[in-house]
Motif scaffolding. Structure first.
Motif, mmCIF file in Angstrom:
data_model
loop_
_atom_site.group_PDB
_atom_site.id
_atom_site.type_symbol
_atom_site.label_atom_id
_atom_site.label_comp_id
_atom_site.label_asym_id
_atom_site.label_seq_id
_atom_site.Cartn_x
_atom_site.Cartn_y
_atom_site.Cartn_z
ATOM 1 N N SER A 143 0.831 -1.209 0.000
ATOM 2 C CA SER A 143 0.000 0.000 0.000
ATOM 3 C C SER A 143 0.864 1.258 0.000
ATOM 4 O O SER A 143 0.517 2.268 -0.620
ATOM 5 C CB SER A 143 -0.908 0.006 1.232
ATOM 6 O OG SER A 143 -1.828 -1.057 1.197
ATOM 7 N N CYS A 144 1.987 1.213 0.711
ATOM 8 C CA CYS A 144 2.843 2.391 0.818
ATOM 9 C C CYS A 144 3.408 2.811 -0.530
ATOM 10 O O CYS A 144 3.590 4.001 -0.801
ATOM 11 C CB CYS A 144 3.975 2.144 1.812
ATOM 12 S SG CYS A 144 5.039 0.748 1.402
ATOM 13 N N LEU A 145 3.675 1.849 -1.401
ATOM 14 C CA LEU A 145 4.246 2.163 -2.711
ATOM 15 C C LEU A 145 3.266 2.924 -3.588
ATOM 16 O O LEU A 145 3.656 3.723 -4.440
ATOM 17 C CB LEU A 145 4.694 0.880 -3.421
ATOM 18 C CG LEU A 145 5.895 0.173 -2.800
ATOM 19 C CD1 LEU A 145 6.176 -1.130 -3.530
ATOM 20 C CD2 LEU A 145 7.127 1.071 -2.825
ATOM 21 N N SER A 146 1.968 2.666 -3.398
ATOM 22 C CA SER A 146 0.951 3.364 -4.190
ATOM 23 C C SER A 146 0.502 4.655 -3.533
ATOM 24 O O SER A 146 -0.378 5.335 -4.049
ATOM 25 C CB SER A 146 -0.265 2.443 -4.402
ATOM 26 O OG SER A 146 0.069 1.365 -5.241
ATOM 27 N N TYR A 162 8.666 0.780 0.988
ATOM 28 C CA TYR A 162 8.725 -0.670 1.230
ATOM 29 C C TYR A 162 10.159 -1.182 1.157
ATOM 30 O O TYR A 162 10.648 -1.863 2.066
ATOM 31 C CB TYR A 162 7.852 -1.433 0.233
ATOM 32 C CG TYR A 162 8.096 -2.925 0.270
ATOM 33 C CD1 TYR A 162 7.638 -3.689 1.347
ATOM 34 C CD2 TYR A 162 8.805 -3.566 -0.731
ATOM 35 C CE1 TYR A 162 7.891 -5.052 1.411
ATOM 36 C CE2 TYR A 162 9.057 -4.929 -0.676
ATOM 37 C CZ TYR A 162 8.598 -5.674 0.394
ATOM 38 O OH TYR A 162 8.851 -7.024 0.456
ATOM 39 N N LEU A 163 10.861 -0.859 0.075
ATOM 40 C CA LEU A 163 12.224 -1.373 -0.097
ATOM 41 C C LEU A 163 13.223 -0.654 0.814
ATOM 42 O O LEU A 163 14.201 -1.254 1.258
ATOM 43 C CB LEU A 163 12.640 -1.267 -1.556
ATOM 44 C CG LEU A 163 12.005 -2.347 -2.451
ATOM 45 C CD1 LEU A 163 12.093 -1.979 -3.913
ATOM 46 C CD2 LEU A 163 12.650 -3.691 -2.198
ATOM 47 N N MET A 164 12.980 0.617 1.103
ATOM 48 C CA MET A 164 13.829 1.319 2.061
ATOM 49 C C MET A 164 13.737 0.629 3.430
ATOM 50 O O MET A 164 14.739 0.399 4.106
ATOM 51 C CB MET A 164 13.396 2.782 2.192
ATOM 52 C CG MET A 164 13.725 3.660 1.013
ATOM 53 S SD MET A 164 15.486 4.097 0.892
ATOM 54 C CE MET A 164 15.927 3.215 -0.605
ATOM 55 N N ARG A 165 12.515 0.331 3.835
ATOM 56 C CA ARG A 165 12.301 -0.361 5.106
ATOM 57 C C ARG A 165 12.926 -1.742 5.087
ATOM 58 O O ARG A 165 13.581 -2.174 6.033
ATOM 59 C CB ARG A 165 10.790 -0.479 5.375
ATOM 60 C CG ARG A 165 10.444 -1.237 6.645
ATOM 61 C CD ARG A 165 9.128 -1.982 6.501
ATOM 62 N NE ARG A 165 9.144 -2.953 5.424
ATOM 63 C CZ ARG A 165 9.704 -4.175 5.507
ATOM 64 N NH1 ARG A 165 10.291 -4.565 6.610
ATOM 65 N NH2 ARG A 165 9.671 -4.996 4.473
ATOM 66 N N LYS A 197 3.318 9.905 4.827
ATOM 67 C CA LYS A 197 2.070 9.346 4.303
ATOM 68 C C LYS A 197 2.069 7.825 4.369
ATOM 69 O O LYS A 197 1.045 7.201 4.674
ATOM 70 C CB LYS A 197 1.875 9.810 2.851
ATOM 71 C CG LYS A 197 0.519 9.479 2.255
ATOM 72 C CD LYS A 197 -0.592 10.295 2.888
ATOM 73 C CE LYS A 197 -1.921 10.050 2.219
ATOM 74 N NZ LYS A 197 -3.017 10.796 2.852
ATOM 75 N N CYS A 198 3.211 7.225 4.101
ATOM 76 C CA CYS A 198 3.301 5.761 4.124
ATOM 77 C C CYS A 198 2.956 5.210 5.501
ATOM 78 O O CYS A 198 2.242 4.212 5.632
ATOM 79 C CB CYS A 198 4.688 5.298 3.686
ATOM 80 S SG CYS A 198 6.057 6.028 4.632
ATOM 81 N N GLY A 199 3.440 5.875 6.544
ATOM 82 C CA GLY A 199 3.150 5.423 7.895
ATOM 83 C C GLY A 199 1.703 5.617 8.287
ATOM 84 O O GLY A 199 1.125 4.818 9.023
ATOM 85 N N SER A 200 1.084 6.684 7.766
ATOM 86 C CA SER A 200 -0.299 6.981 8.142
ATOM 87 C C SER A 200 -1.284 5.980 7.572
ATOM 88 O O SER A 200 -2.371 5.796 8.129
ATOM 89 C CB SER A 200 -0.682 8.396 7.683
ATOM 90 O OG SER A 200 -0.818 8.467 6.271
#
Length: 494
Positions: A143-146, A162-165, A197-200
């Motif tokens: 979901s974070c990638l989109s 995603y890949l950074m994490r 935004k990815c975390g939210s």
């Protein structure tokens, strides 16, 4: 009954995905997954989507809901909802091909590159374990990638949260050699705007920036592999002047009225208001004066450290925190007029031993403004949510309430008011092309509202949004701080 819009695509008969509207009866706490099943049953449709555990554990039902990544089994459906596939190649309807991500992970060879036993840190303690645990709960829903604005525009330059994490969990391991840092730098460690935004939207509440990217930037700096040259310049300025930017004109603090006041409320100006956008400081004083409110503007305050923390240059942050703590120690409330400063003082400074009572200016002014003194502005405006205000501080309603209370002002919401403008995370200084592209995307949304001005509470956002507006030829639309809008409302007739 509610209306639900679902993206449909069948490669055998469709050239492009298209939205179809369905009306269904909403049951209490109905999720997107339930709605899709209800649509298939009511209309005898065959909408394709993935689902498995129905409990938010497997990540298979990742979709986009109103433009943001989400799990279909966890997101509650609402009237007018738009349901789309993730930003990956579409197989059919909401089912996407995830192989490109899986291949990318495979190509990165993400296994532990162990040091020799004698090189491994002997103090592998609970803090090390804690850092790895924070980023290891991912269920690979993607979901974070989109949702990431940088991935949308710069997919080749930034692998995304995603890949950074994924890479960071190896980088945190004390047994890992420094090669993982080089991988992170190559895949875009300094291309993240820190928008959060990815975390939210993460179903597992993983803060990919704060707990992965930001931490790895710090590790990179400790190993002399970061930051970018422009970020080093910022640190040098802070060390020399206490400010992250060069002075334009005269310092707002130096020029401010120094009459003795008894107020227990003080202003933390931040670097931009003190050294570059002094007009915002003047607007604040005019608004407060119109409402009979007095504050202090103490001397000696320095940069909050946000540009350094975001870029991993944390070795001088404690000194900055200590100086500001001393300056504001006798005040009951510290006001901020910059979202980034507010978020840093509230969320980061406590880790360095400072717990000031900090309020964003919109929190402070709500309910204190005298409408009878306002003139009718007859303006249409739109609002931009600074990432460090809406997500980092949880402030969304207060500025909107203030705007709607201004006589003659009509607030029109843009499509995605909380989408990052590209100014944060060291991007504006280190990767200006990313900042401008994201700002142009936001400017197009502003254009669609027909607003005369876009209002915000972040000098960095304000500056970057104006760059985007100018770049797309919308020079008649002004980017304004909410205090400047209030200043216009309280301006006396000539």
């Amino acid at each position: 009954m509610i209306k639900v819009f679902v993206s449909r695509f069948d490669s055998e008969k469709d050239e492009e995905p298209h939205l179809e509207c369905y009306e269904i009866e909403k049951t209490p706490q109905m999720k997107v997954l339930d709605a899709l099943q209800a649509i298939n049953e009511k209309y005898d449709e065959d909408i394709s989507f993935r689902s498995s555990c129905r409990a938010g554990q497997c990540g298979s039902c990742g979709i986009k809901y109103k433009g943001n990544g989400a799990l279909a089994c966890k997101k509650e459906i609402a009237d007018g909802a738009v349901i789309e596939p993730l930003d990956l190649p579409i197989i059919k309807d909401l089912v996407v091909d995830k192989s490109e991500i899986e291949e990318k992970v495979k190509d990165l060879h993400l296994n532990l590159n162990s040091k020799k036993q004698e090189e491994i840190k002997t103090d592998f303690n609970n803090n090390d374990v804690k850092d790895t645990k924070k980023v290891r709960g991912c269920i690979e829903c993607y979901s974070c990638l989109s949702t990431c604005p940088v991935v949308k525009h710069f997919k080749e330059e930034f692998d995304g949260p995603y890949l950074m994490r994924y890479m960071s969990k190896f980088g945190f391991d004390p047994r890992e050699d420094e090669s993982r840092l080089n991988d992170l730098l190559k895949e875009g460690l300094y291309n993240c705007t820190s928008c959060g935004k990815c975390g939210s939207i993460c179903p597992k509440n993983i803060n990919s920036f704060g707990d992965a990217i930001e931490k790895m930037r710090e590790v990179a700096c400790q190993n002399d592999l970061g930051p970018l040259p422009e970020h080093k310049d910022i640190k040098e300025r802070v060390e020399k002047t206490g400010r992250s930017i060069n002075l334009t004109g005269k310092s707002f603090i130096d020029e401010a009225d120094k009459k003795e006041k008894k107020s227990k409320v003080a202003l933390f100006t931040g670097c931009m208001v003190d050294y570059k956008l002094q007009d915002i400081g003047e607007a604040l004083l005019d608004v407060l004066d119109a409402n009979g409110i007095e504050i202090d503007i103490p001397e000696g305050q320095v940069c909050c450290g946000s540009p350094l923390i975001r870029t991993g240059q944390t070795d001088i942050v404690q000194d900055l925190v200590d100086k500001n703590k001393e300056v504001f120690k006798d005040y009951d409330t510290v006001l901020t007029v910059c979202a980034g400063c507010g978020a840093t003082l509230k969320n980061d400074h406590p880790e360095y031993g400072s717990n000031l009572n900090v309020q964003d200016i919109s929190e402070f002014l709500k309910g204190k403004l005298d409408k009878s003194k306002m003139k009718d502005l007859d303006m249409t405006v739109t609002w931009h949510d600074p990432c460090h205000l809406s997500r980092s501080q949880g402030i969304k309603d207060e500025p909107r309430d203030i705007i709607e209370d201004i006589n003659g002002v009509k607030l029109v919401e843009m499509q995605y008011p909380c989408q990052c403008c590209g100014a944060g995370g060291g991007i504006k200084s280190g990767k200006p092309e990313i900042a401008l592209e994201l700002s142009k995307s936001k400017a197009e949304m502003i254009k669609d509202t027909g607003a005369e001005a876009v209002i915000t509470i972040c000098p960095f956002c304000q500056y970057n949004l104006q760059d985007g507006l100018d770049e797309i030829g919308l020079t008649n639309v002004k980017s304004m701080n909410i205090l400047e809008l209030l200043q216009k409302a309280y301006a006396k007739e000539e």
